[in-house]
Design an enzyme around this catalytic site. Sequence first.
Site: not given
Length: 222
Positions: A11, A36, A38, A40, A70, A72, A141, A179
Amino acid sequence: METKKNIIAPSILAADFANLGQEVANVIDAGADWIHFDVMDNHYVPNLTIGPMVCRSLRDFGIKDFIDVHLMIDPVDDLAQEFIKSGADLISFHPEASNHVHRSISAIKEKGCKAGLVFNPATSLNVLDNVLEDLDLVLIMSVNPGFGGQSFIHSSLDKVAKVRQMIDASGKDIRLEIDGGINDETISLASAAGADTFVAGSAIFNTDNYEQTISRLRSKIV
Ligand code: DX5
Ligand code: ZN
């Protein structure tokens, strides 16, 4: 989907963002399988990271490897399309962040991108009764989303085991990713429970020798 059995996906949340292209190249050279990524939005989760422009920058820098995005974020659909245009290979989102989960999955897959659904520690797996076979990946998660460096929540292992049964019963080629809080110890537990794709942020980027760390993590997969 790749046929390789186990995948390690560092990540980049724990990478040095001032040096991101080189960090990603280094971790790939060190044996990582996927990246990965992330995302947000300070709305779905209480933190803010990076968007599609950064994914495009990694492609422009020369990164050709699999980018596992991913999301979020809430809402999901418009930015999912932007990530597809920016070179994402797979996009996962949280079902509670979409009003129409099946439509969001279809919109990703129609563009030739792979799709995944992500389940928080307190999110029910019920939606999988309806959409599992449309997915390329299920992500469990093992921390609450929003931050790297948190401790592994052990009840996520039961969830991994349940999804492993569902995937096997479906007979489909669907990856099972975990994750959050993955380290030498928890990667063994997660793989024993049935995970085949392992995200690790701080356990990799907070070490000096990525190659040693990734091969040690890989050796702990059962
Ligand atoms: C948390 C992110 C994770 C995080 C994992 O919301 O989805 O990918 O970066 O970090 P570690 O491996 O440090 O728990
Ligand atoms: Zn993640």
